[in-house]
Design an enzyme around this catalytic site. Structure first.
Site, mmCIF file in Angstrom:
data_model
loop_
_atom_site.group_PDB
_atom_site.id
_atom_site.type_symbol
_atom_site.label_atom_id
_atom_site.label_comp_id
_atom_site.label_asym_id
_atom_site.label_seq_id
_atom_site.Cartn_x
_atom_site.Cartn_y
_atom_site.Cartn_z
ATOM 1 N N CYS A 119 0.833 -1.123 -0.003
ATOM 2 C CA CYS A 119 0.133 0.005 0.013
ATOM 3 C C CYS A 119 0.790 1.232 0.045
ATOM 4 O O CYS A 119 0.191 2.318 -0.142
ATOM 5 C CB CYS A 119 -1.130 -0.095 1.289
ATOM 6 S SG CYS A 119 -2.199 -1.293 1.204
ATOM 7 N N HIS A 262 -3.320 7.209 2.770
ATOM 8 C CA HIS A 262 -3.700 6.024 2.081
ATOM 9 C C HIS A 262 -4.937 5.442 2.423
ATOM 10 O O HIS A 262 -5.185 5.608 3.822
ATOM 11 C CB HIS A 262 -2.669 4.533 2.511
ATOM 12 C CG HIS A 262 -3.039 3.456 2.169
ATOM 13 N ND1 HIS A 262 -3.672 3.352 0.951
ATOM 14 C CD2 HIS A 262 -3.335 2.230 2.877
ATOM 15 C CE1 HIS A 262 -3.868 1.734 0.954
ATOM 16 N NE2 HIS A 262 -3.704 1.224 2.127
ATOM 17 N N ASN A 292 -10.082 0.114 -0.151
ATOM 18 C CA ASN A 292 -8.673 -0.180 0.064
ATOM 19 C C ASN A 292 -8.036 -0.700 -1.429
ATOM 20 O O ASN A 292 -8.085 -1.559 -1.583
ATOM 21 C CB ASN A 292 -8.208 -0.968 1.005
ATOM 22 C CG ASN A 292 -6.531 -0.673 1.407
ATOM 23 O OD1 ASN A 292 -5.864 -0.435 0.312
ATOM 24 N ND2 ASN A 292 -6.058 -1.093 2.500
HETATM 25 N N1 COA Z 1 -18.057 -8.472 9.267
HETATM 26 C C1 COA Z 1 -18.385 -8.596 10.550
HETATM 27 N N2 COA Z 1 -17.700 -8.867 11.377
HETATM 28 C C2 COA Z 1 -16.401 -9.003 11.181
HETATM 29 C C3 COA Z 1 -15.785 -8.792 9.864
HETATM 30 C C4 COA Z 1 -16.769 -8.365 8.941
HETATM 31 N N3 COA Z 1 -16.460 -8.276 7.470
HETATM 32 N N4 COA Z 1 -14.461 -8.644 9.759
HETATM 33 C C5 COA Z 1 -14.276 -9.120 11.086
HETATM 34 N N5 COA Z 1 -15.323 -9.127 12.087
HETATM 35 C C6 COA Z 1 -15.339 -9.328 13.299
HETATM 36 C C7 COA Z 1 -14.069 -10.019 13.778
HETATM 37 O O1 COA Z 1 -14.128 -11.517 13.495
HETATM 38 C C8 COA Z 1 -14.056 -9.607 15.192
HETATM 39 O O2 COA Z 1 -15.142 -10.461 15.776
HETATM 40 P P1 COA Z 1 -14.824 -11.229 17.375
HETATM 41 O O3 COA Z 1 -14.869 -9.659 18.267
HETATM 42 O O4 COA Z 1 -15.885 -11.910 17.537
HETATM 43 O O5 COA Z 1 -13.467 -11.752 17.630
HETATM 44 C C9 COA Z 1 -14.881 -8.427 15.403
HETATM 45 O O6 COA Z 1 -15.355 -8.155 13.954
HETATM 46 C C10 COA Z 1 -13.854 -7.396 15.544
HETATM 47 O O7 COA Z 1 -12.709 -7.618 14.590
HETATM 48 P P2 COA Z 1 -11.308 -6.751 14.572
HETATM 49 O O8 COA Z 1 -10.539 -7.233 13.664
HETATM 50 O O9 COA Z 1 -11.001 -6.535 15.895
HETATM 51 O O10 COA Z 1 -12.061 -5.230 14.114
HETATM 52 P P3 COA Z 1 -11.476 -3.715 13.594
HETATM 53 O O11 COA Z 1 -12.188 -2.796 14.339
HETATM 54 O O12 COA Z 1 -9.924 -3.879 14.225
HETATM 55 O O13 COA Z 1 -11.539 -3.781 12.233
HETATM 56 C C11 COA Z 1 -10.261 -4.114 10.067
HETATM 57 C C12 COA Z 1 -11.247 -4.650 11.531
HETATM 58 C C13 COA Z 1 -9.715 -4.923 9.230
HETATM 59 C C14 COA Z 1 -11.533 -2.971 9.497
HETATM 60 C C15 COA Z 1 -9.444 -3.063 10.831
HETATM 61 O O14 COA Z 1 -8.533 -3.761 11.611
HETATM 62 C C16 COA Z 1 -8.505 -2.547 10.037
HETATM 63 O O15 COA Z 1 -8.956 -1.531 9.100
HETATM 64 N N6 COA Z 1 -7.413 -2.786 9.894
HETATM 65 C C17 COA Z 1 -6.337 -2.076 9.000
HETATM 66 C C18 COA Z 1 -6.645 -2.274 7.760
HETATM 67 C C19 COA Z 1 -5.323 -1.640 6.837
HETATM 68 O O16 COA Z 1 -4.865 -0.825 7.296
HETATM 69 N N7 COA Z 1 -4.957 -2.220 5.808
HETATM 70 C C20 COA Z 1 -3.979 -1.629 4.878
HETATM 71 C C21 COA Z 1 -2.600 -1.507 5.066
HETATM 72 S S1 COA Z 1 -1.977 -2.101 3.633
#
Ligand code: COA
Length: 341
Positions: A119, A262, A292
């Site tokens: 990214c 980003h 993204n």
């Molecule tokens: N739909 C519903 N629930 C989902 C889900 C989806 N698509 N994806 C994950 N969950 C669930 C998880 O399983 C977790 O459940 P649990 O609490 O029972 O274990 C819960 O939602 C919270 O997951 P978590 O990963 O802690 O959520 P988050 O708030 O961190 O959001 C992302 C997840 C991926 C959106 C977030 O972490 C993110 O944006 N990360 C960075 C991504 C990024 O920057 N990428 C670019 C770098 S190149």
């Protein structure tokens, strides 16, 4: 202002999204997720996915063509001296995709190479292209970020499938003797942390897996991400990189008119703005419509904001990105008077 070395300035901007738009509702119909979860946790409402048969070079050629048109350049040998393509999803593991893009654009036998910084790829590509110009090795470089993440997403993985989209964006960088010209890249900051390479990874397909005696697992060909850890590192690294760059460039944070980060998650962009002390409304956001798009993210956000009239000539723009590697980078410039295509 004149200087001994040339400077590198953005003189053209183009973008392309494949026509297939995928809404949160469509994903919720086949994955254990909801429009509400995706919208509130990421800020994404829809993304574009290329149709089967369309690859990264197809999108890169479209965006590259538009950037050349925006810069008033022909699809002909001599228009640029190099093509740099940032991508995580090359058409093939070997060779690089940039030579094919250069050939299909009719740009002749120019230098052409890919940059793999996930990214952060577009900012790494801007850095290498501008260095070629400053060193006198090139007068004009076509810099493209293009991705077809739809080809590497695990369709059964809700945590990545809802986030990533396909698309391409490109700029033309041109040599100028006027270091005060709008569009000149005023400074670049790049960094990496390979100790945390596992946070964002396609485990298979490379020499690490091919060197193992065991049969590869099919799911190892898919993109994986540890979202929570990536989220925290993204805010910290983009914040530190932006701060270091602005100190070198001599801008106060409060002078930044547009923060083009980003587009990984709208919550990351807001946390970053807050951490830097930049008002949230100065953060450019188009993730709601594209998701993204990794290496295409920054040029797509620029094209969107320029077309909307948000970026005006002379305004101070801070670009910052973070991605797999881990890698990160930032670039500062004043916005040039160009018409995006
Ligand atoms: N739909 C519903 N629930 C989902 C889900 C989806 N698509 N994806 C994950 N969950 C669930 C998880 O399983 C977790 O459940 P649990 O609490 O029972 O274990 C819960 O939602 C919270 O997951 P978590 O990963 O802690 O959520 P988050 O708030 O961190 O959001 C992302 C997840 C991926 C959106 C977030 O972490 C993110 O944006 N990360 C960075 C991504 C990024 O920057 N990428 C670019 C770098 S190149």
């Amino acid at each position: 202002m004149t200087s001994h070395h040339p400077s590198a300035a953005i003189t053209g901007l183009g973008s392309y999204l494949p026509p297939g738009r995928v809404t949160n509702e469509e994903l919720a119909a086949r994955l254990d997720t909801t429009d509400e979860w995706i919208t509130t946790r990421t800020g994404i409402r829809s993304r574009h996915w290329a149709s089967p048969g369309t690859s990264t070079s197809d999108l890169a050629v479209e965006a590259g063509h538009r950037a050349l048109k925006s810069a008033g350049l022909e699809l002909a040998p001599g228009s640029v001296d190099a093509v740099v393509l940032a991508t995580t999803t090359p058409d093939h593991p070997c060779p690089a995709t940039a030579p094919e893009v250069a050939a299909r654009l009719g740009l002749g036998n120019v230098a052409a190479y890919d940059i793999a910084a996930v990214c952060s790829g577009f900012l790494y590509a801007l850095a290498t292209a501008s260095a070629q110009i400053i060193a006198g090795q090139a007068e004009r470089v076509l810099v493209i970020g293009a991705e077809t993440y739809s080809t590497i997403l695990n369709p059964a993985d809700r945590t990545t499938s809802v986030i990533f989209g396909d698309g391409a964006g490109a700029v033309v960088l041109s040599a100028t003797r006027d270091s005060g010209q709008d569009g000149v890249l005023l400074g670049v900051d790049l960094g990496s942390d390979g100790a945390n390479r596992d946070l964002i990874c396609i485990p298979g397909g490379g020499s690490r897996q091919r060197s193992q005696p065991a049969d590869p697992a099919p799911e190892d060909q898919f993109f994986t991400m540890q979202g929570k850890k990536v989220f925290a590192a993204a805010v910290t690294r983009m914040g530190e990189s932006s701060t270091a760059l602005l100190e070198r460039v001599g801008w106060e944070m409060g002078q930044v008119d547009h923060l083009v980060g980003h587009q990984a998650n709208v919550r990351i962009l807001k946390s970053l703005a807050r951490q830097l002390g930049i008002p949230e409304e100065r953060a450019v956001v188009n993730i709601d419509r594209v998701g993204n798009t990794s290496a295409a993210s920054i040029p797509l956000a620029l094209a969107d904001a320029a077309a909307a009239g948000t970026l005006t000539a002379g305004s101070r723009v801070l670009l910052t990105a973070f991605g797999g590697g881990l890698t990160w980078g930032s670039v500062a410039l004043t916005w040039p008077d160009i018409a995006p295509c």
